[in-house]
Design a protein around this motif. Structure first.
Motif, mmCIF file in Angstrom:
data_model
loop_
_atom_site.group_PDB
_atom_site.id
_atom_site.type_symbol
_atom_site.label_atom_id
_atom_site.label_comp_id
_atom_site.label_asym_id
_atom_site.label_seq_id
_atom_site.Cartn_x
_atom_site.Cartn_y
_atom_site.Cartn_z
ATOM 1 N N LEU A 127 -2.618 -14.464 7.885
ATOM 2 C CA LEU A 127 -3.219 -13.331 7.930
ATOM 3 C C LEU A 127 -2.746 -13.072 6.183
ATOM 4 N N LEU A 128 -3.876 -12.607 5.566
ATOM 5 C CA LEU A 128 -3.274 -12.366 3.998
ATOM 6 C C LEU A 128 -3.540 -10.688 4.125
ATOM 7 N N PHE A 133 -12.860 -7.936 9.045
ATOM 8 C CA PHE A 133 -12.136 -7.435 10.055
ATOM 9 C C PHE A 133 -12.295 -5.944 10.110
ATOM 10 N N SER A 134 -12.079 -5.383 8.906
ATOM 11 C CA SER A 134 -12.192 -3.989 9.015
ATOM 12 C C SER A 134 -13.619 -3.309 9.239
ATOM 13 N N GLU A 135 -14.634 -4.274 9.297
ATOM 14 C CA GLU A 135 -15.960 -4.137 9.558
ATOM 15 C C GLU A 135 -16.255 -4.087 11.335
ATOM 16 N N LEU A 136 -15.291 -4.384 12.057
ATOM 17 C CA LEU A 136 -15.618 -4.827 13.117
ATOM 18 C C LEU A 136 -14.768 -3.662 13.949
ATOM 19 N N THR A 148 -8.408 -12.141 5.453
ATOM 20 C CA THR A 148 -7.939 -11.295 4.461
ATOM 21 C C THR A 148 -8.141 -9.662 4.979
ATOM 22 N N THR A 149 -7.288 -8.972 4.880
ATOM 23 C CA THR A 149 -7.485 -7.424 5.358
ATOM 24 C C THR A 149 -6.595 -6.801 4.479
ATOM 25 N N ASN A 160 2.213 -11.112 2.584
ATOM 26 C CA ASN A 160 1.855 -9.958 2.031
ATOM 27 C C ASN A 160 1.846 -10.123 0.714
ATOM 28 N N ILE A 161 0.666 -9.520 0.050
ATOM 29 C CA ILE A 161 0.374 -9.748 -1.292
ATOM 30 C C ILE A 161 0.057 -8.699 -2.092
#
Ligand SMILES: Nc1ncnc2c1ncn2[C@@H]1O[C@H](COP(=O)(O)OP(=O)(O)OP(=O)(O)O)[C@@H](O)[C@H]1O
Ligand SMILES: [Mg+2]
Length: 371
Positions: free
Chosen positions: A27-28, A315-318, A338-339, A357-358
């Motif tokens: 998970l990025l 992800f944020s679209e689902l 990515t999220t 965590n980026i």
């Protein structure tokens, strides 16, 4: 198939980065513009030798530097390998296991990657052109020669249309174009028919799972020649020639080619209703997911290994139910997600997830969930 590690030098906003990945979920996480997509873009490069965002290599090289390097160690069931891409001023080199390759097709297939972006959620809603481009990309990935057939077909179609626009149409030349169009067309029709049949089956199953068995998704090949299962290349060739001949006058009048592959599409039905006309937004999106992700199982069937899956910003679209279903149903593949939303961390099983965590071109913290 999985990516074990990644090394970046001067790639976009990264100076020098070395990461080791989880064999399940990676998970990025980070705010907008920090460098999440840049990482998955570099992974895509290891598969295809180029970016999915730009065709200009120099845009990928870090500002004010000249030499870029991407290296990735991967594992398959029986082998390990190393892919390296280097881009310098006016030069580019790709190595597979330390050996320089000359042609891109020598790279293809070493690492299979499926990338799912927000545009893919509109696959069902969009026009036929987008669906044709989806079909073309997918078949090319598992069968590079398809790409050559298509390039030839498009070239001939263009020349035929040019001829139709000229003052005096030379019918002998038109005959030549028709034969070539039908030749390449017949190969492509058959490959599209077979491909659509396979993904129709896979996406039907996937859709059933994603909707808890409530919806039946049915996808069929929409084409002007009424291609059927029994057709061989030569029957398709004859059908095509016949159509071109009987429409010749019409084509000359309208100065364009009426029949052919360039009109192909998919019929997409949910419980017997055309989802493009009658489906809700949610149904169209879920059908798009089922269609797009059918590629994963197809690659496994054709190549014998599951591809790596990249979910960039989808992800944020689902909604949460679909997010969970998606992750649970795809637990056989290595994922890069990515999220920008930290809340998404909770959807994943901590024991097989690593969170990166980026922040502005740096991985500032890694939460390791075992491997
Ligand atoms: N060639 C380059 N050299 C240096 N920095 C670059 C280069 N190309 C892009 N960037 C920087 O990379 C950042 C964008 O990274 P990326 O697209 O990975 O963001 P992201 O984390 O995916 O954001 P979002 O959540 O909005 O999708 C921007 O700050 C941009 O300025
Ligand atoms: Mg992004």
């Amino acid at each position: 198939m999985r990516l074990n590690s990644l090394q970046l030098v001067n790639f976009r906003n990264y100076d020098n980065l070395y990461l080791e990945f989880n064999k399940k979920v990676n998970l990025l996480v980070g705010k907008n513009g920090q460098g999440k997509t840049n990482i998955v873009e570099s992974i895509y490069m290891l598969s295809f030798g180029k970016s999915f965002r730009t065709s200009k290599d120099k845009e990928i090289v870090k500002f004010e530097t000249e030499n870029l390097y991407v290296g990735g160690n991967f594992s398959k069931e029986h082998t390990n390998g190393l892919i390296e891409v280097a881009i310098g001023k006016n030069k580019k080199g790709i190595k597979v296991n330390k050996i320089h390759i000359q042609k891109i097709y020598e790279l293809l297939g070493n690492i299979n990657v499926v990338i799912f972006s927000p545009e893919d959620l509109r696959l069902v809603k969009e026009g036929p052109k987008e669906r044709r481009s989806f079909i073309d990309k997918e078949i090319s990935q598992i069968m590079p020669k398809y790409y050559n057939y298509l390039t030839n077909y498009n070239k001939i179609l263009f020349q035929r249309n040019q001829l139709l626009k000229s003052k005096n149409v030379d019918s002998a030349l038109l005959d030549v174009y028709d034969e070539s169009l039908a030749k390449y067309g017949s190969y492509i029709y058959i490959l599209r028919r077979d491909f659509i049949k396979k993904i129709a089956n896979i996406s039907k199953n996937l859709h059933e799972k994603l909707t808890g068995g409530i919806e039946e998704l049915s996808i069929t090949y929409k084409n002007q020649l009424n291609i059927c299962d029994e057709d061989t290349t030569s029957t398709v060739y004859n059908k095509f020639i016949e159509k071109l001949m009987s429409n010749r006058e019409h084509d000359i009048e309208t100065r364009t080619t009426r029949y052919g592959l360039h009109k192909d599409d998919l019929n997409i039905y949910i419980n017997g209703l055309d989802v493009r006309l009658y489906g809700s937004q949610g149904q169209q999106r879920t059908a798009s997911i089922s269609l797009k992700l059918s590629e994963i199982e197809l690659i496994n069937n054709e190549v014998g290994e599951y591809p790596i899956l990249i979910l960039d910003d989808v992800f944020s679209e689902l909604d949460e139910t679909r997010q969970k279903l998606l992750v649970d149903n795809l637990n056989v593949v290595q994922m890069f997600i990515t999220t920008a939303e930290i809340a998404h961390k909770n959807i994943f099983d901590k024991s097989n997830t690593t969170i990166f965590n980026i922040e502005s071109g740096h991985v500032i913290n890694i939460e390791n969930g075992g491997n």
